[in-house]
Structures are given as structure tokens and as C-alpha cells.
Design an enzyme around this catalytic site. Structure first.
Site, PDB file in Angstrom:
ATOM      1  N   ASP A  28       0.866  -1.187   0.000  1.00 34.13           N
ATOM      2  CA  ASP A  28       0.000   0.000   0.000  1.00 34.13           C
ATOM      3  C   ASP A  28       0.904   1.238   0.000  1.00 34.13           C
ATOM      4  O   ASP A  28       2.078   1.165   0.370  1.00 34.13           O
ATOM      5  CB  ASP A  28      -0.929  -0.003   1.224  1.00 34.13           C
ATOM      6  CG  ASP A  28      -2.235   0.745   0.953  1.00 34.13           C
ATOM      7  OD1 ASP A  28      -2.315   1.446  -0.081  1.00 34.13           O
ATOM      8  OD2 ASP A  28      -3.163   0.640   1.771  1.00 34.13           O
ATOM      9  N   ASP A  29       0.324   2.353  -0.419  1.00 29.36           N
ATOM     10  CA  ASP A  29       1.124   3.588  -0.428  1.00 29.36           C
ATOM     11  C   ASP A  29       1.345   4.109   0.993  1.00 29.36           C
ATOM     12  O   ASP A  29       2.405   4.641   1.321  1.00 29.36           O
ATOM     13  CB  ASP A  29       0.469   4.676  -1.310  1.00 29.36           C
ATOM     14  CG  ASP A  29      -0.992   4.948  -0.938  1.00 29.36           C
ATOM     15  OD1 ASP A  29      -1.591   4.172  -0.156  1.00 29.36           O
ATOM     16  OD2 ASP A  29      -1.544   5.949  -1.433  1.00 29.36           O
ATOM     17  N   ASP A  60      -2.116   4.972   7.710  1.00 29.65           N
ATOM     18  CA  ASP A  60      -2.380   6.218   8.440  1.00 29.65           C
ATOM     19  C   ASP A  60      -2.940   5.863   9.834  1.00 29.65           C
ATOM     20  O   ASP A  60      -2.194   5.664  10.785  1.00 29.65           O
ATOM     21  CB  ASP A  60      -3.364   7.063   7.614  1.00 29.65           C
ATOM     22  CG  ASP A  60      -3.628   8.436   8.192  1.00 29.65           C
ATOM     23  OD1 ASP A  60      -3.527   8.601   9.420  1.00 29.65           O
ATOM     24  OD2 ASP A  60      -3.956   9.367   7.439  1.00 29.65           O
TER      25      ASP A  60
HETATM   26  O1  LIG Z   1      -4.594   3.724   7.676  1.00 32.40           O
HETATM   27  P1  LIG Z   1      -5.846   4.316   7.076  1.00 32.40           P
HETATM   28  O2  LIG Z   1      -6.406   5.434   7.913  1.00 32.40           O
HETATM   29  O3  LIG Z   1      -6.857   3.277   6.734  1.00 32.40           O
HETATM   30  O4  LIG Z   1      -5.412   5.048   5.735  1.00 32.40           O
HETATM   31  C1  LIG Z   1      -4.610   4.419   4.764  1.00 32.40           C
HETATM   32  C2  LIG Z   1      -5.386   4.154   3.506  1.00 32.40           C
HETATM   33  O5  LIG Z   1      -5.878   5.412   3.015  1.00 32.40           O
HETATM   34  C3  LIG Z   1      -5.599   5.503   1.624  1.00 32.40           C
HETATM   35  O6  LIG Z   1      -6.640   4.918   0.896  1.00 32.40           O
HETATM   36  P2  LIG Z   1      -8.053   5.672   0.721  1.00 32.40           P
HETATM   37  O7  LIG Z   1      -8.968   5.256   1.842  1.00 32.40           O
HETATM   38  O8  LIG Z   1      -7.798   7.138   0.555  1.00 32.40           O
HETATM   39  O9  LIG Z   1      -8.640   5.037  -0.577  1.00 32.40           O
HETATM   40  P3  LIG Z   1      -8.072   5.010  -2.072  1.00 32.40           P
HETATM   41  O10 LIG Z   1      -6.637   4.492  -1.982  1.00 32.40           O
HETATM   42  O11 LIG Z   1      -8.988   4.064  -2.769  1.00 32.40           O
HETATM   43  O12 LIG Z   1      -8.155   6.395  -2.610  1.00 32.40           O
HETATM   44  C4  LIG Z   1      -4.335   4.687   1.450  1.00 32.40           C
HETATM   45  O13 LIG Z   1      -4.162   4.228   0.116  1.00 32.40           O
HETATM   46  C5  LIG Z   1      -4.499   3.561   2.438  1.00 32.40           C
HETATM   47  O14 LIG Z   1      -5.077   2.411   1.875  1.00 32.40           O
END
Ligand SMILES: O=P(O)(O)OC[C@H]1O[C@H](OP(=O)(O)OP(=O)(O)O)[C@H](O)[C@@H]1O
Length: 170
Positions: free
Chosen positions: A96-97, A100
Site C-alpha cells: 500500500d502507499d 495512516d
Molecule cells: O490507515 P488508514 O487510515 O486506513 O489510511 C490508509 C489508507 O488510506 C488511503 O486509501 P483511501 O482510503 O484514501 O482510498 P483510495 O486508496 O482508494 O483512494 C491509502 O491508500 C491507504 O489504503
């Protein structure tokens, strides 16, 4: 930007590529992997870079969506899996990128408990949930990824300051 975030960190494509390659260097020193599972959608971009650098051809996805819900009187945030690969993730590398709050990572880990989980960036709350990452940022930083941003004209600092002092005198 939500109120809990106080800083913006803009990441360029070059910077992201450099950080993702640093992650690849770390992963090369660890186990060999049968394949990659990209966490959609943000994980798709680093997964492609990792697949290239590690010479991995088997690339799957775990499709996750975050949503706001209500439990009793409280607002809750949950991650829902739309589609996951079969099995427990043994020998697979989850990419994953960003981790958070750890909400996505927790859900993904429940589906694929034996996979190794790597992210390019991590914040303190989510960091314990991933096996490796290359760059840690504070919890109150909002990372602006290059695929979410576009180039804009930047107002010169002197003009900004002049406008600021004009606004104050108005
Ligand atoms: O640790 P967390 O608080 O769960 O955040 C991390 C996640 O947030 C982002 O995805 P996002 O929910 O923005 O969805 P997307 O990648 O489909 O845009 C990112 O790519 C992670 O998967």
C-alpha cells in the site's frame, strides 16, 4: 483537509518513485515472494514499481473501501473489503502507499494474516500494523500524492505577503 491534519506534505512523482525504490531495496534483503497483492487504490502505484524491481509477475489486488458509519451515537470509520484473493496470504507481499490510522491495514491483515505487509509511508498510529515502510511522517500530516494533485501557478511570496498586509488593514 480534516481538522486533525495541520500540515500538508506534497510528494512529487520523482520523490514517490525514489521512496518506492528505497522500499524495494529493503524488500530485496528480506524473503522471496510468490506474488504481490496491491491494496486498492493507492497501493496499485507502488505495487507496479515493486513488481518491476523485484521481478515479480504475479500481481493481485485486495479491493478496499473506507466509509463512515454510525454505531449507537458514535460516528465510526470502517474499511470494507470488496474483493480479496483466496488463501491466507502466505508467501505474498501486500503493498500500500500509506498506513495512516491503521483502519485499512487491520482489515486487510484479517483477510491475509500470513502476508508480509509493506507501505511506502507510515504514520505512528498505523506503523505497528505493517512489517516495513521507508518513510515515517507525523500523524497530523496530510500526504498529497502526485496522482491526487496537479501543477498550479504559485503566487510569489512578496505578493502573498503584500496581499496579507492589505487584508489586515481592510
Ligand atoms: O490507515 P488508514 O487510515 O486506513 O489510511 C490508509 C489508507 O488510506 C488511503 O486509501 P483511501 O482510503 O484514501 O482510498 P483510495 O486508496 O482508494 O483512494 C491509502 O491508500 C491507504 O489504503
Amino acid at each position: 483537509m480534516s481538522p486533525q491534519y495541520h500540515k500538508d506534505l506534497y510528494i512529487s512523482w520523482e520523490e514517490f518513485h525514489r521512496d518506492a525504490r528505497r522500499l524495494c531495496e529493503e524488500l530485496l534483503d528480506r524473503d522471496a515472494y510468490k506474488g504481490i497483492v496491491a491494496v486498492t487504490r493507492g497501493g496499485l502505484i507502488p505495487a507496479s514499481i515493486v513488481a518491476r524491481e523485484l521481478g515479480i509477475r504475479l500481481v493481485d489486488t485486495i479491493c478496499v473501501v473506507s466509509y463512515h458509519g454510525e454505531q449507537g451515537q458514535q460516528q465510526t470509520e470502517q474499511a470494507k473489503v470488496l474483493k480479496a484473493p483466496e488463501g491466507d496470504g502466505e508467501g505474498m507481499l501486500l503493498i500500500d502507499d500509506l498506513v495512516d490510522t491503521g483502519k485499512t491495514a487491520r482489515t486487510v491483515r484479517e483477510c491475509l494474516p500470513k502476508a508480509t505487509f509493506a507501505t511506502v509511508y507510515a504514520k505512528p498510529k498505523g506503523r505497528p500494523l505493517v512489517d516495513t515502510c521507508v518513510r515515517e511522517v507525523s500523524q497530523d500530516t496530510w500526504i498529497r500524492f502526485p496522482w491526487d494533485t496537479e501543477l498550479h501557478f504559485a503566487v510569489p511570496l512578496a505578493d502573498k505577503a503584500r496581499k496579507g498586509s492589505q487584508d489586515e488593514s481592510d
